[in-house]
Every structure is written in C-alpha cells, then in structure tokens.
Motif scaffolding. Structure first.
Motif, short mmCIF file in Angstrom:
data_model
loop_
_atom_site.label_atom_id
_atom_site.label_comp_id
_atom_site.label_asym_id
_atom_site.label_seq_id
_atom_site.Cartn_x
_atom_site.Cartn_y
_atom_site.Cartn_z
N UNK A 146 64.34 8.91 13.04
CA UNK A 146 64.40 8.56 11.61
C UNK A 146 63.08 8.68 10.98
N UNK A 147 62.85 9.54 9.94
CA UNK A 147 61.73 9.56 9.03
C UNK A 147 61.77 8.80 7.80
N UNK A 148 60.96 7.59 7.68
CA UNK A 148 61.15 6.78 6.64
C UNK A 148 59.68 6.87 5.75
N UNK B 40 59.39 -4.97 3.53
CA UNK B 40 60.78 -4.58 3.84
C UNK B 40 60.88 -3.81 5.13
N UNK B 41 60.13 -2.78 5.09
CA UNK B 41 60.20 -1.48 6.26
C UNK B 41 59.73 -2.11 7.49
N UNK C 93 63.88 11.12 5.81
CA UNK C 93 65.49 10.88 5.70
C UNK C 93 65.71 9.75 4.87
N UNK C 94 64.70 8.72 4.80
CA UNK C 94 65.03 7.61 3.72
C UNK C 94 63.46 7.22 2.89
N UNK D 164 67.06 3.62 21.65
CA UNK D 164 66.75 4.90 21.56
C UNK D 164 66.58 5.66 20.18
N UNK D 165 66.32 4.68 19.08
CA UNK D 165 66.31 5.12 17.87
C UNK D 165 64.74 5.23 17.70
N UNK D 166 64.02 6.29 17.30
CA UNK D 166 62.58 6.14 17.06
C UNK D 166 62.38 6.41 15.53
N UNK D 167 61.63 5.46 14.83
CA UNK D 167 61.63 5.35 13.44
C UNK D 167 59.79 5.86 13.26
#
Length: 301
Positions: A94-96, A106-107, A143-144, A120-123
């Motif tokens: 996920x690209x933030x 927040x992030x 993505x966000x 298993x989720x890589x941010x």
C-alpha cells in the motif's frame, strides 16, 4: 476500440494544457504522449485538440471523451476493488502519502497498527504536500493521500478523487511569550505591526493567512518562511515574528512560545484521507482507512 491508457493521457492533457506537463504528470516523455494521443485520434476518428499559442485546446469531441473517461476509470477502480475484496487476506503493498504533520500525528501510528494486525501488508510512506499527493494519486503512483484544506479557502473537488474527513483542527497564533500581555483569544489586528513567519511549502496556508489578515484590515509583512515547523517555532521563540500554525504542528514544538486562539475569525484546517474514486473497498485501502479513522478519533485537539 478506444484504449483506456490513451484516454487517461487525454484526461491529463485536459488538466494540464500542454504535452510536456501531461507527460511529466504521467512519468512519460513528451514524444511518447504525442504518439499515443495521435493513435487515440485515429481510434476516435476525429481531431481531439488544436494549438492556441503555447497551449493545446481540446475539441468538443475530446471534452466528451474526458467526461466519460472519469466514469470509466472510476468503474475500473471499483471493479478491481470489489474483486480484491472477495479475499479475506490483507497483503501486498500500500502506497501512502502524507504532509509532515499528518505523517507524524496520524500516519505513523496507523501504519504500526496495520502492521501488527496484518503482517503481510507492506506500507510505503512518502512525504508530499497536498497538491503533489493529489497528482500522484490521480496518476496511480500512490493509493491513499492525507490532504488538507483551510476554512477561508474554497474547497476544490477532483472527479477522480474522493475524500473522507478525518479531523478538523484549529489554527493558532504562535507568538513570543509576553509579547501582547493578557490571556485568551487574540484579535489578528493587534498583530498588524508585527513581522510574520509563514510555512514555505504550504501555498494554501499562505493564501489563508493573507485573507485572514485582510479581513482584520491589514497586510502581513512576511519576513521569514520555512518548510519546517521546528524552525518556525524557533524563530517565534527568538522574538523574530509571529505565525499562524495548525494544531497538529505543535507535536514538533520544542521552543518556548505562546499560543493563542484567533478571536475574530474561525480558522481551521481539515485533514482528510483521499483515494481514487471507486477504490476504497480494496482490502489494503479499506484497512488503512480504518486505522487512520481510529487514530484520528483518539487525537485530543
């Protein structure tokens, strides 16, 4: 048959007005964009633009295509998100993107919670200001995006982007201790003769500061600008000027300064999470949005 990739390029041309700018937005060369748009003209069977000075003007046929392109791209995002939502596993990348104070407040915590719940989720986090992050979001590079808008400025809505409000924070006057005396809210007009310090990368805050001071009957004298709130606070603490700062920026404050509310205007900054229209049901995006929502709800503003 009309190609979606080429329609996306036409949409960027409509937005930016030149081949070079559209190419930059899409991370392509101008010659590649020109070639693809020429193919799209053949597919459409009609001219799509003409030159007017240094800019390109879209024909009526092109404007119709761009209008439908927004719908097509949103539906494709929605279809991908709905298919992805069929699995119960949250994984992948996920690209933030976030501006600095939102990244800090927040992030960081939201990413930590997502990692703990979904290993298993890589941010991947990028630090971008609102304008740049919206461009990156539209172009599919993130993505966000955590974005902001100010109370005195008209909200700008993008058809390709939908937002969810996370928090509305007050803007506060930062000034050297003892400069004015007294306590409580302060009228901006009482600071008309003071030098002002502004955030250099936040153009919207510049405009809002100018409008707020104009409403108070004066034009601020901007002696200093900085992209770092710790520098702004240090300048204020040294007695070199006053500033207006968002509440979330106070997390980086180390210098001794005085903070006062604005008495004569309601000045706020709203922080929102932005995603491409139709994409919010994708598991990675839905998970991060839920974490951001949770962290925002715990903030004390």
């Amino acid at each position: 048959m009309l190609d979606v990739y080429r329609l996306r390029l036409l949409r960027e041309l409509a937005r930016h007005g030149t081949i070079a700018a559209a190419a930059y937005a899409c991370s392509l060369t101008p010659s590649a964009v020109s070639q693809q748009l020429a193919v799209l003209e053949r597919e459409a069977g009609t001219p799509l633009y003409f030159r007017d000075g240094r800019r390109l003007v879209l024909t009526e046929a092109a404007r119709v295509l761009v209008e439908h392109t927004e719908t097509v791209l949103a539906e494709l995002e929605r279809a991908r998100a709905n298919v992805a939502a069929l699995t119960s596993t949250v994984r992948g990348v996920l690209r933030l993107a976030a501006f600095p104070s939102a990244a800090r407040a927040l992030a960081a915590e939201a990413i930590a919670r997502c990692r703990a719940a979904h290993p298993d989720l890589r941010v991947r986090l990028s630090e971008l200001e609102t304008t740049d992050s919206v461009e990156a979001l539209r172009g599919g590079r993130i993505d966000i995006a955590l974005v902001h808008e100010y109370s005195l400025l008209p909200a700008v809505r993008e058809p390709a982007v939908e937002t969810e409000k996370l928090v509305t924070e007050p803007l506060l006057i930062a000034l050297p201790p003892g400069l004015t005396g007294g306590e409580g809210p302060l009228e901006l007009a009482s600071l008309a003769d003071q030098p002002w310090i502004a955030a250099s990368k936040d153009d919207a805050l510049h405009v809002m500061l100018a409008r707020a001071c104009a409403a108070a009957g004066f034009e601020p004298r901007l002696d200093f600008t900085s992209s770092d709130y710790t520098v702004i606070f240090a300048l204020v603490s040294a007695g070199l000027g006053v500033s207006i700062v968002p509440r979330l920026a106070l997390e980086s404050m180390a210098a001794e300064i005085e903070l006062r509310e604005v008495a004569d205007l309601e000045l706020t900054r709203t922080v929102s999470a932005a995603v491409r229209t139709g994409s919010r049901r994708a598991p990675q995006i839905a998970t991060m949005l839920a974490a951001l929502r949770e962290v925002a709800g715990e903030l004390s503003l």
